[in-house]
Write a protein that holds these residues in place. Structure first.
Motif, PDB file in Angstrom:
ATOM      1  N   GLN A 249      12.017   5.127  10.620  1.00 35.66           N
ATOM      2  CA  GLN A 249      11.853   4.077  10.504  1.00 35.66           C
ATOM      3  C   GLN A 249      12.977   4.082  10.123  1.00 35.66           C
ATOM      4  O   GLN A 249      14.668   3.264  10.468  1.00 35.66           O
ATOM      5  CB  GLN A 249      11.504   3.201   9.534  1.00 35.66           C
ATOM      6  CG  GLN A 249       9.795   2.552  10.265  1.00 35.66           C
ATOM      7  CD  GLN A 249       9.933   1.873  11.533  1.00 35.66           C
ATOM      8  OE1 GLN A 249      10.613   0.912  11.458  1.00 35.66           O
ATOM      9  NE2 GLN A 249       9.059   1.706  12.199  1.00 35.66           N
TER      10      GLN A 249
ATOM     11  N   GLY B 280      12.113  -5.294   9.376  1.00 36.58           N
ATOM     12  CA  GLY B 280      11.375  -6.760  10.407  1.00 36.58           C
ATOM     13  C   GLY B 280      11.492  -8.051   9.612  1.00 36.58           C
ATOM     14  O   GLY B 280      12.231  -8.701  10.035  1.00 36.58           O
TER      15      GLY B 280
ATOM     16  N   GLU C  91      -0.531   1.768   9.277  1.00 37.11           N
ATOM     17  CA  GLU C  91       0.286   1.541   8.260  1.00 37.11           C
ATOM     18  C   GLU C  91       0.818   0.535   7.957  1.00 37.11           C
ATOM     19  O   GLU C  91       0.759  -0.853   7.513  1.00 37.11           O
ATOM     20  CB  GLU C  91       1.509   1.621   8.061  1.00 37.11           C
ATOM     21  CG  GLU C  91       1.644   3.658   7.751  1.00 37.11           C
ATOM     22  CD  GLU C  91       3.049   4.009   6.372  1.00 37.11           C
ATOM     23  OE1 GLU C  91       4.177   3.823   6.790  1.00 37.11           O
ATOM     24  OE2 GLU C  91       3.308   5.745   6.769  1.00 37.11           O
ATOM     25  N   GLY C  92       1.009  -0.235   9.796  1.00 38.81           N
ATOM     26  CA  GLY C  92       1.342  -1.632   9.901  1.00 38.81           C
ATOM     27  C   GLY C  92       0.147  -2.328  10.336  1.00 38.81           C
ATOM     28  O   GLY C  92      -0.118  -3.282   9.695  1.00 38.81           O
TER      29      GLY C  92
ATOM     30  N   LEU D  40       5.910  -2.063  13.058  1.00 32.57           N
ATOM     31  CA  LEU D  40       6.374  -2.196  11.580  1.00 32.57           C
ATOM     32  C   LEU D  40       7.128  -3.391  12.186  1.00 32.57           C
ATOM     33  O   LEU D  40       7.268  -4.511  10.733  1.00 32.57           O
ATOM     34  CB  LEU D  40       6.871  -0.918  10.963  1.00 32.57           C
ATOM     35  CG  LEU D  40       6.036   0.209  10.583  1.00 32.57           C
ATOM     36  CD1 LEU D  40       6.435   1.055  10.034  1.00 32.57           C
ATOM     37  CD2 LEU D  40       4.558  -0.221  10.237  1.00 32.57           C
TER      38      LEU D  40
ATOM     39  N   GLU E 252       2.713   5.047  12.433  1.00 32.27           N
ATOM     40  CA  GLU E 252       3.086   3.734  11.834  1.00 32.27           C
ATOM     41  C   GLU E 252       2.179   2.801  12.046  1.00 32.27           C
ATOM     42  O   GLU E 252       2.265   1.266  11.884  1.00 32.27           O
ATOM     43  CB  GLU E 252       3.942   4.147  12.362  1.00 32.27           C
ATOM     44  CG  GLU E 252       5.073   4.250  11.686  1.00 32.27           C
ATOM     45  CD  GLU E 252       6.462   4.872  12.135  1.00 32.27           C
ATOM     46  OE1 GLU E 252       6.943   5.572  13.860  1.00 32.27           O
ATOM     47  OE2 GLU E 252       7.930   3.929  11.726  1.00 32.27           O
TER      48      GLU E 252
ATOM     49  N   ALA F 123       6.183   4.483   5.517  1.00 33.47           N
ATOM     50  CA  ALA F 123       6.790   3.629   7.066  1.00 33.47           C
ATOM     51  C   ALA F 123       6.867   2.612   7.054  1.00 33.47           C
ATOM     52  O   ALA F 123       7.722   1.432   7.386  1.00 33.47           O
ATOM     53  CB  ALA F 123       6.064   4.396   8.321  1.00 33.47           C
ATOM     54  N   LEU F 124       6.159   1.881   6.929  1.00 31.56           N
ATOM     55  CA  LEU F 124       5.304   0.658   6.278  1.00 31.56           C
ATOM     56  C   LEU F 124       6.817  -0.457   5.669  1.00 31.56           C
ATOM     57  O   LEU F 124       7.129  -1.144   6.030  1.00 31.56           O
ATOM     58  CB  LEU F 124       4.268   0.166   5.948  1.00 31.56           C
ATOM     59  CG  LEU F 124       3.907  -1.129   5.165  1.00 31.56           C
ATOM     60  CD1 LEU F 124       4.175  -1.869   4.050  1.00 31.56           C
ATOM     61  CD2 LEU F 124       3.558  -1.904   6.345  1.00 31.56           C
TER      62      LEU F 124
ATOM     63  N   PRO G 284       0.606  -1.020   0.047  1.00 28.28           N
ATOM     64  CA  PRO G 284       0.157   0.157  -0.043  1.00 28.28           C
ATOM     65  C   PRO G 284       1.127   1.086   0.419  1.00 28.28           C
ATOM     66  O   PRO G 284       2.106   1.439   0.148  1.00 28.28           O
ATOM     67  CB  PRO G 284      -1.057  -0.491   0.895  1.00 28.28           C
ATOM     68  CG  PRO G 284      -0.146  -1.621   1.647  1.00 28.28           C
ATOM     69  CD  PRO G 284       0.695  -1.982   1.394  1.00 28.28           C
ATOM     70  N   LEU G 285       0.777   2.503   0.340  1.00 27.92           N
ATOM     71  CA  LEU G 285       1.159   3.609  -0.190  1.00 27.92           C
ATOM     72  C   LEU G 285       1.467   3.988   1.204  1.00 27.92           C
ATOM     73  O   LEU G 285       0.878   4.588   2.070  1.00 27.92           O
ATOM     74  CB  LEU G 285       0.194   4.707  -0.867  1.00 27.92           C
ATOM     75  CG  LEU G 285      -0.595   4.646  -1.996  1.00 27.92           C
ATOM     76  CD1 LEU G 285      -0.671   5.807  -2.716  1.00 27.92           C
ATOM     77  CD2 LEU G 285       0.523   3.722  -3.163  1.00 27.92           C
ATOM     78  N   SER G 286       2.666   3.055   1.780  1.00 27.71           N
ATOM     79  CA  SER G 286       2.788   3.519   2.932  1.00 27.71           C
ATOM     80  C   SER G 286       4.504   3.264   4.057  1.00 27.71           C
ATOM     81  O   SER G 286       4.682   2.052   3.435  1.00 27.71           O
ATOM     82  CB  SER G 286       2.377   2.350   3.960  1.00 27.71           C
ATOM     83  OG  SER G 286       0.490   2.075   3.808  1.00 27.71           O
TER      84      SER G 286
ATOM     85  N   GLY H 119       9.812   0.248   7.927  1.00 27.76           N
ATOM     86  CA  GLY H 119       9.950  -0.850   8.752  1.00 27.76           C
ATOM     87  C   GLY H 119       9.321  -2.849   8.492  1.00 27.76           C
ATOM     88  O   GLY H 119      10.028  -3.751   9.193  1.00 27.76           O
ATOM     89  N   ALA H 120       8.743  -2.654   7.140  1.00 24.47           N
ATOM     90  CA  ALA H 120       8.949  -4.401   7.442  1.00 24.47           C
ATOM     91  C   ALA H 120       9.837  -4.907   6.737  1.00 24.47           C
ATOM     92  O   ALA H 120      10.168  -6.075   6.935  1.00 24.47           O
ATOM     93  CB  ALA H 120       7.817  -4.085   6.024  1.00 24.47           C
TER      94      ALA H 120
ATOM     95  N   ASN I 287      -2.669  -1.926   8.615  1.00 25.53           N
ATOM     96  CA  ASN I 287      -2.769  -1.994   7.258  1.00 25.53           C
ATOM     97  C   ASN I 287      -3.216  -3.107   5.861  1.00 25.53           C
ATOM     98  O   ASN I 287      -3.508  -3.868   5.820  1.00 25.53           O
ATOM     99  CB  ASN I 287      -3.702  -1.079   6.579  1.00 25.53           C
ATOM    100  CG  ASN I 287      -4.160  -0.709   4.846  1.00 25.53           C
ATOM    101  OD1 ASN I 287      -4.446  -0.919   5.086  1.00 25.53           O
ATOM    102  ND2 ASN I 287      -3.600  -0.391   3.592  1.00 25.53           N
ATOM    103  N   PHE I 288      -1.194  -3.270   6.330  1.00 24.67           N
ATOM    104  CA  PHE I 288      -0.433  -3.854   5.483  1.00 24.67           C
ATOM    105  C   PHE I 288      -0.664  -5.782   5.804  1.00 24.67           C
ATOM    106  O   PHE I 288      -1.272  -6.380   5.086  1.00 24.67           O
ATOM    107  CB  PHE I 288       1.113  -3.408   5.829  1.00 24.67           C
ATOM    108  CG  PHE I 288       1.746  -4.382   4.836  1.00 24.67           C
ATOM    109  CD1 PHE I 288       1.614  -4.462   3.380  1.00 24.67           C
ATOM    110  CD2 PHE I 288       2.656  -5.610   4.787  1.00 24.67           C
ATOM    111  CE1 PHE I 288       2.388  -5.272   2.482  1.00 24.67           C
ATOM    112  CE2 PHE I 288       3.971  -5.910   4.536  1.00 24.67           C
ATOM    113  CZ  PHE I 288       3.469  -6.023   3.027  1.00 24.67           C
TER     114      PHE I 288
END
Lengths: 328, 339
Positions: free
Chosen positions: A93, A69, B170-171, B136, B167, A61-62, A57-59, A65-66, B173-174
């Motif tokens: 992040q 992880g 965002e986390g 996240l 954040e 930070a995700l 998605p338009l994210s 951050g992902a 949702n994903f």
């Protein structure tokens, strides 16, 4: 040898690394089915599937951050920020987390992450699709920062970045994605991070540059040779952090004059670091003050071509700056 | 005559827990509290400059962490997660050593301030200070397992104050989009330092947000470890089945000030602070275990004495560890050779 443009070289590097290592995965906005807004990941979704080439998605930070992880879990994520201009939601992040994890955990964790970012102006992208924001990241300890200017370097440096055990910010200048083709060595062509490239040898002055500015500086050097009889040495830094101070100082020792060129604005820009490095460690070599040629002090690249042309550096501006420096 | 067995009233057997399990959960709660209280004493004695407490959160933390599989699942905790970290494999000595910032502290080698846990060997992500970033990381860990096709579930925890960070949105949702194996635990103690829930959360429910992300949000009494276990177990099973995340909002009490640098009497009604003790999860669970016939006064006293000995030894061991050497402070910015 294959003749590739920078975009194709980047795609090939990711393809080869994904084939070589099943832990390499791509994530970002539109990187999957579409193949990226610039086409950098074209064909990879069909080849590697929608988990290893993952549309997010338009994210932002995700995305960062992902990636962190997943890297802790053992993967080697290559994240794409659609434009460097849109990285700021991920800044927390990248700066608070990704750059610091190894240090703050006393080496218990490390993060093999690449964050690819199309940057730079000259593409009618205005204030929010043209930024050269590398300085935020070159001043962040714990990151490596790379900005290639040739197809061969784009491939070799991206492969090195993907294999690197630490996070790498990989800056790709949009204007040169398809600007020209050049030879790219086949197979496992890896260019080590942290080594500058003397793109053209010279004796009268050194021009330090990276990314798109390499192309402009080489053109400028041609003009200087042709019109002024000046032999400019063009040093493509390629990696901004860690900086190859050895090559940089050796060049200044040969020429005695240093011109640092970058598209990002001048105040506190990367050129200041290069200038300070030369002043501190290469002072005796200097016959003239270290000179910076950089983007103007405005908050972004303005849209209309009159305004954008005013903003952008080009070979003529470099020639002018080089002549003044040579005449000092 | 099972209906006359008082232990069955506890309901733990229906959850697949043995009598030993619930006593062990109680023991983990007691241990976490004892570590926490000891660190306050050490702070008052000038041995630790700062402490941020998990008192009042123990039932929620032990209950939600209990279904997680050590050395297989992952945890991205936050600064109050003392009981979670202990339940997931860190020792009392690890926690105290981290607070003393010793050179061989497993969390950071003395680099991070108190409350910033982490242990790669226990699959516990290193805690930082900007709140919410860890959510996240849990999502990314779950994404990694999903990409590889591994059986792994990630759990992350945060306060209701943190639940307002972008954040988190965002986390979640994903994770909802891809049905990732992750459990979000919001430990809602009603206070973000000095700002009460009604000034933080529109709608007053964090759990309710889950609906928008396409997965269940459950509110649970965070003072009841078995209720927390029940929802976390269901969340863990759901994640393992590939059905995706769960958001658990555990309503807990913050028995202490935000940290040792805060004084909650300045912004909380003294009567309310006094009344908090009635919601302390430890006497609550202790009384339930007694009513169920699983715990006697003698057994409780023996357990507490055992824990006190453990803490004394942990503190002594931790204090005896070497301080970090400034000559190492430049290291591990980047990977170093083949180390």
């Amino acid at each position: 040898m294959a003749e590739l443009n920078i975009l194709e070289a980047i795609r090939l590097a990711m393809d080869e690394e994904m084939e070589r290592d099943p832990d390499v995965m791509l994530l970002g906005e539109d990187v999957g089915r579409k193949g990226g807004v610039f086409g950098a990941t074209e064909g990879l979704w069909a080849k590697y599937g929608d988990k290893r080439v993952l549309d997010t998605p338009l994210s932002e930070a995700l995305i960062a951050g992902a990636a962190m992880g997943a890297a802790m879990y053992g993967l080697r994520p290559v994240a794409e920020m659609q434009f460097a201009d849109f990285v700021y939601p991920a800044f927390n992040q990248i700066v608070s987390e990704i750059s610091r994890l190894r240090y703050r955990s006393n080496n218990s964790f490390g993060l093999p992450i690449v964050i690819r970012m199309p940057y730079g102006g000259g593409v009618h992208g205005a204030l929010y699709h043209s930024q050269s924001n590398e300085t935020y990241f070159t001043s962040t300890v714990g990151l490596k920062v790379v900005a290639p200017g040739t197809p061969a370097d784009a491939k070799g440096l991206l492969k090195a970045s993907i294999r690197d055990p630490d996070p790498v910010m990989f800056f790709e200048h949009k204007k040169v994605y398809r600007l020209f083709r050049a030879d790219v060595p086949d197979g496992d062509h890896v260019v080590p991070i942290g080594r500058a490239d003397v793109a053209r040898p010279g004796k009268h002055l050194s021009i330090f540059c990276y990314g798109y500015m390499r192309i402009c500086a080489l053109e400028a050097a041609e003009m200087l040779a042709r019109e002024d009889g000046l032999e400019a040495e063009v040093v493509d830094l390629r990696t901004l952090r860690p900086l190859d101070t050895e090559t940089l100082l050796a060049s200044v020792a040969r020429t005695g004059r240093a011109l640092v060129v970058h598209e990002a604005n001048r105040f506190g820009g990367f050129g200041a670091e290069v200038a300070a490095t030369i002043a501190e460690a290469g002072f005796e070599s200097l016959d003239a003050p270290v000179t910076r040629l950089a983007g103007p002090e405005v908050p972004g690249v303005p849209y209309h071509h009159n305004l954008e042309d005013w903003f952008m550096l080009n070979p003529a501006k470099i020639v002018e700056a080089a002549r003044s420096l040579a005449a000092y | 005559m099972a209906e006359l067995d008082p232990a069955s009233a506890l309901g733990h057997r229906e959850l697949g827990l043995t009598d030993e399990d619930v006593l062990s959960m109680y023991g983990h709660m007691l241990l976490a509290r004892a570590v926490d209280e000891r660190m306050w004493l050490m702070q008052r004695a000038g041995k630790i400059p700062f402490i941020i407490s998990g008192q009042g959160h123990e039932a929620a933390q032990v209950g939600t962490t209990w279904p997680m599989r050590r050395n297989q699942d992952w945890m991205a905790p936050y600064y109050r997660s003392i009981a979670s970290a202990i339940t997931f494999g860190m020792s009392a000595e690890d926690i105290i050593t981290a607070h003393l910032a010793k050179g061989d502290d497993v969390s950071s080698g003395g680099r991070q301030m108190p409350g910033h846990y982490g242990a790669a060997r226990n699959n516990i992500v290193s805690v930082s200070s900007p709140v919410g970033t860890q959510v996240l990381h849990a999502v990314g860990l779950a994404m990694g397992a999903w990409v590889r096709g591994d059986d792994m579930v990630a759990i992350t925890s945060f306060g209701e104050g943190t639940s307002n960070q972008g954040e988190i949105h965002e986390g979640m949702n994903f994770a909802g989009v891809h049905k990732l194996p992750v459990i979000f635990v919001c430990e809602n103690n009603g206070w973000a330092i000095s700002v009460p829930l009604e000034r933080q959360v529109g709608g007053l429910s964090v759990a309710a947000r889950a609906e928008g992300y396409g997965f269940p949000g459950v509110t649970v009494d965070g003072g009841d470890p078995l209720a927390c276990y029940a929802v976390a177990r269901a969340a863990h099973q759901r994640a393992q089945r590939g059905d995706g995340p769960t958001l658990i909002e555990a309503r807990v009490v913050r028995l202490t000030s935000h940290s040792s640098d805060d004084d909650q009497r300045r912004y909380r009604d003294p009567a309310e602070v006094e009344e908090l003790k009635e919601h302390d999860p430890i006497p609550f669970f202790s009384n339930r275990l007694r009513a169920a016939g699983l715990l006697t006064d003698e057994a409780d006293a023996a357990l507490r004495a055992e824990i006190k000995t453990e803490i004394n030894e942990a503190q002594a061991q931790a204090e005896a560890r070497p301080d970090p050497d400034a000559a190492t402070a430049h290291r591990w910015v980047y990977a170093e050779g083949a180390d």
